[in-house]
Design an enzyme around this catalytic site. Structure first.
Site, PDB file in Angstrom:
ATOM      1  N   LYS A 252      -8.944   2.586 -47.363  1.00  0.00           N
ATOM      2  CA  LYS A 252      -9.577   1.653 -46.122  1.00  0.00           C
ATOM      3  C   LYS A 252      -8.991   2.245 -45.247  1.00  0.00           C
ATOM      4  O   LYS A 252      -9.195   2.064 -44.349  1.00  0.00           O
ATOM      5  CB  LYS A 252      -7.893   1.113 -46.387  1.00  0.00           C
ATOM      6  CG  LYS A 252      -7.149  -0.573 -47.122  1.00  0.00           C
ATOM      7  CD  LYS A 252      -9.554  -0.721 -48.450  1.00  0.00           C
ATOM      8  CE  LYS A 252     -10.460  -1.511 -47.371  1.00  0.00           C
ATOM      9  NZ  LYS A 252     -11.230  -1.599 -48.399  1.00  0.00           N
TER      10      LYS A 252
ATOM     11  N   GLY B 243     -12.790   4.382 -44.953  1.00  0.00           N
ATOM     12  CA  GLY B 243     -14.297   5.161 -44.947  1.00  0.00           C
ATOM     13  C   GLY B 243     -14.204   5.213 -46.075  1.00  0.00           C
ATOM     14  O   GLY B 243     -15.602   6.469 -46.134  1.00  0.00           O
ATOM     15  N   THR B 244     -14.259   5.047 -47.370  1.00  0.00           N
ATOM     16  CA  THR B 244     -14.461   5.228 -48.549  1.00  0.00           C
ATOM     17  C   THR B 244     -15.929   5.392 -48.949  1.00  0.00           C
ATOM     18  O   THR B 244     -16.243   6.197 -49.416  1.00  0.00           O
ATOM     19  CB  THR B 244     -13.368   5.318 -49.899  1.00  0.00           C
ATOM     20  OG1 THR B 244     -11.995   5.042 -48.972  1.00  0.00           O
ATOM     21  CG2 THR B 244     -13.065   5.758 -50.830  1.00  0.00           C
TER      22      THR B 244
ATOM     23  N   HIS C 178      -8.365   8.842 -54.190  1.00  0.00           N
ATOM     24  CA  HIS C 178      -7.386   8.261 -53.238  1.00  0.00           C
ATOM     25  C   HIS C 178      -6.134   9.505 -53.323  1.00  0.00           C
ATOM     26  O   HIS C 178      -4.953   9.535 -52.893  1.00  0.00           O
ATOM     27  CB  HIS C 178      -6.987   6.914 -53.584  1.00  0.00           C
ATOM     28  CG  HIS C 178      -7.970   6.052 -52.877  1.00  0.00           C
ATOM     29  ND1 HIS C 178      -8.375   5.650 -51.719  1.00  0.00           N
ATOM     30  CD2 HIS C 178      -8.222   4.740 -53.430  1.00  0.00           C
ATOM     31  CE1 HIS C 178      -9.096   4.766 -51.440  1.00  0.00           C
ATOM     32  NE2 HIS C 178      -9.411   4.334 -52.966  1.00  0.00           N
TER      33      HIS C 178
ATOM     34  N   ARG D 132      -8.427   8.177 -41.481  1.00  0.00           N
ATOM     35  CA  ARG D 132      -8.323   6.821 -40.556  1.00  0.00           C
ATOM     36  C   ARG D 132      -7.200   6.528 -39.653  1.00  0.00           C
ATOM     37  O   ARG D 132      -6.159   6.565 -39.980  1.00  0.00           O
ATOM     38  CB  ARG D 132      -8.956   5.073 -40.913  1.00  0.00           C
ATOM     39  CG  ARG D 132      -9.186   4.485 -40.186  1.00  0.00           C
ATOM     40  CD  ARG D 132      -9.679   3.275 -41.275  1.00  0.00           C
ATOM     41  NE  ARG D 132     -10.807   2.905 -40.214  1.00  0.00           N
ATOM     42  CZ  ARG D 132     -10.860   1.144 -40.686  1.00  0.00           C
ATOM     43  NH1 ARG D 132     -10.709   0.721 -42.100  1.00  0.00           N
ATOM     44  NH2 ARG D 132     -11.316   0.579 -39.675  1.00  0.00           N
TER      45      ARG D 132
ATOM     46  N   SER E  31      -6.423  -3.771 -42.083  1.00  0.00           N
ATOM     47  CA  SER E  31      -7.467  -2.858 -43.688  1.00  0.00           C
ATOM     48  C   SER E  31      -6.575  -3.161 -45.128  1.00  0.00           C
ATOM     49  O   SER E  31      -7.730  -4.138 -45.882  1.00  0.00           O
ATOM     50  CB  SER E  31      -8.765  -2.254 -43.378  1.00  0.00           C
ATOM     51  OG  SER E  31     -10.033  -2.164 -43.921  1.00  0.00           O
TER      52      SER E  31
ATOM     53  N   TYR F 235     -12.847   9.043 -39.810  1.00  0.00           N
ATOM     54  CA  TYR F 235     -13.858   7.793 -39.314  1.00  0.00           C
ATOM     55  C   TYR F 235     -14.365   8.026 -37.921  1.00  0.00           C
ATOM     56  O   TYR F 235     -15.304   6.950 -37.692  1.00  0.00           O
ATOM     57  CB  TYR F 235     -12.945   6.623 -40.316  1.00  0.00           C
ATOM     58  CG  TYR F 235     -13.424   5.113 -40.674  1.00  0.00           C
ATOM     59  CD1 TYR F 235     -14.357   4.955 -41.133  1.00  0.00           C
ATOM     60  CD2 TYR F 235     -13.569   4.158 -39.306  1.00  0.00           C
ATOM     61  CE1 TYR F 235     -15.428   3.384 -41.065  1.00  0.00           C
ATOM     62  CE2 TYR F 235     -13.990   2.680 -39.342  1.00  0.00           C
ATOM     63  CZ  TYR F 235     -14.914   2.510 -40.407  1.00  0.00           C
ATOM     64  OH  TYR F 235     -15.329   1.723 -40.481  1.00  0.00           O
TER      65      TYR F 235
ATOM     66  N   ARG G  21     -15.743  -5.725 -44.165  1.00  0.00           N
ATOM     67  CA  ARG G  21     -15.075  -6.406 -42.702  1.00  0.00           C
ATOM     68  C   ARG G  21     -15.534  -5.849 -41.720  1.00  0.00           C
ATOM     69  O   ARG G  21     -16.797  -6.595 -41.318  1.00  0.00           O
ATOM     70  CB  ARG G  21     -13.684  -6.872 -42.834  1.00  0.00           C
ATOM     71  CG  ARG G  21     -12.520  -7.872 -42.412  1.00  0.00           C
ATOM     72  CD  ARG G  21     -11.571  -8.005 -42.726  1.00  0.00           C
ATOM     73  NE  ARG G  21     -10.968  -6.508 -42.009  1.00  0.00           N
ATOM     74  CZ  ARG G  21     -10.362  -6.566 -40.880  1.00  0.00           C
ATOM     75  NH1 ARG G  21     -10.076  -7.621 -40.378  1.00  0.00           N
ATOM     76  NH2 ARG G  21      -9.502  -5.695 -40.370  1.00  0.00           N
TER      77      ARG G  21
END
Length: 328
Positions: free
Chosen positions: A60, A62-63, A123, A150, A158, A215, A285
């Site tokens: 979460k 900006g992948t 990740h 981020r 997120s 991000y 989102r």
């Protein structure tokens, strides 16, 4: 009868507040339930190839945005991922699918003069991510790794919505944010400790095989970041990729910027993930900086600030990570 229903509702709500997300534990490393253990073990044996491009992030951070950005700039004629295509097929997640899948299936159609790249998402922290000997050398002419960081406050909010939105993997559909917050701060969520992962990649920020971006920088000046990524990926091919982006009045660059806008990324969400219930927040989102204020209390904000100060120096917070991480 009304009293009984009220009591039942209260009990359910209390249970939800105590409920923990469900994970699969792979030798101490948590993964979403349903990710095959054999694929995770197999993933760690992967031998990166010279033309591999990894997009590495903590979840979460900006992948999906960076994956799509890379995909479009490398894909023939700058065509984005189509409604009948899936990102996890075209740009697979190493820990989920394993090394064998990557060897056989991960690729992208080459643009003119492009040697073809194998696109891989991960990740994993740096020390667990498969590295090639040529990547870590002085020339950095092997596999390339783009790491996106981020702000932890936006990340945790997120990540919480993400975890609630996939009951199949987490069984946390009605889970409480305070519970998730405590787990996140302890590094007891899937893919491990945010702070340790960020620390591991920041330590290699200056390595030639690593491009470290945030991000927040993408949100501030996406054009600049796209060109940085192009220079990084294409530097062993005479910087041809920057030339491709800028020629014909920046036609390819404009496609990258347009198709990675929040409005376009929200379209056809099945490109990015499996179907989610209508009552859940969408996979793409808000995509904004500073949205954490919707959930975090002042006390929780202070906890995250303290954790950042304990893992990073004043210089790193001010200069390497930027003002959005400057908890001083």
């Amino acid at each position: 009868m009304a009293t009984t229903n009220a009591a039942t509702t209260t009990t359910t709500n209390n249970e939800d507040k105590k409920k923990l997300p469900s994970y699969t534990n792979h030798n101490g490393f948590r993964m979403p339930s349903g990710f095959p253990a054999q694929n995770f073990a197999n993933a760690l044996t992967y031998k990166p190839q010279p033309n591999d491009v990894f997009v590495a992030t903590y979840p979460k951070c900006g992948t999906t945005l960076m994956q799509h950005m890379v995909y479009i700039m490398l894909h023939k004629e700058g065509v984005p991922i189509q409604p009948n295509e899936r990102l996890d097929v075209l740009f697979p997640h190493l820990e989920e699918v394993g090394a064998n899948y990557i060897y056989n299936c991960a690729s992208v159609n080459s643009i003119q003069r492009h040697r073809g790249k194998r696109l891989i998402k991960t990740h994993l922290p740096y020390d667990m991510t498969p590295m090639s000997s040529s990547s870590s050398g002085d020339k950095g002419d092997g596999a390339k790794y783009i790491f996106v960081a981020r702000n932890p406050k936006d990340c945790i909010v997120s990540f919480y919505h993400h975890t609630r939105g996939f009951p199949k993997h987490y069984d946390f559909e009605n889970g409480d944010f305070d519970v998730f917050f405590d787990l996140f701060c302890q590094g007891k969520v899937d893919f491990g400790d945010y702070f340790k992962t960020l620390r591991s990649w920041l330590d290699h920020k200056e390595d030639k095989h690593v491009l470290f971006v945030t991000y927040e920088d993408i949100c501030r000046d996406k054009r600049k970041v796209v060109l940085q990524v192009a220079d990084f990926i294409g530097n062993d091919d005479g910087n041809f990729l920057r030339e491709e982006l800028l020629k014909n009045e920046e036609a390819l660059l404009k496609k990258v910027l347009y198709h990675t806008s929040l409005e376009e990324m929200k379209k056809d969400p099945l490109r990015w993930c499996s179907e989610r219930k209508v009552e859940h927040t969408p996979f793409i989102r808000k995509g904004q900086v500073g949205g954490w204020k919707e959930l975090l209390t002042k006390e929780q904000e202070d906890v995250l600030d303290d954790l950042m100060r304990s893992h990073f120096t004043e210089k790193e917070l001010k200069e390497d990570l930027g003002s959005d991480y400057g908890y001083l």
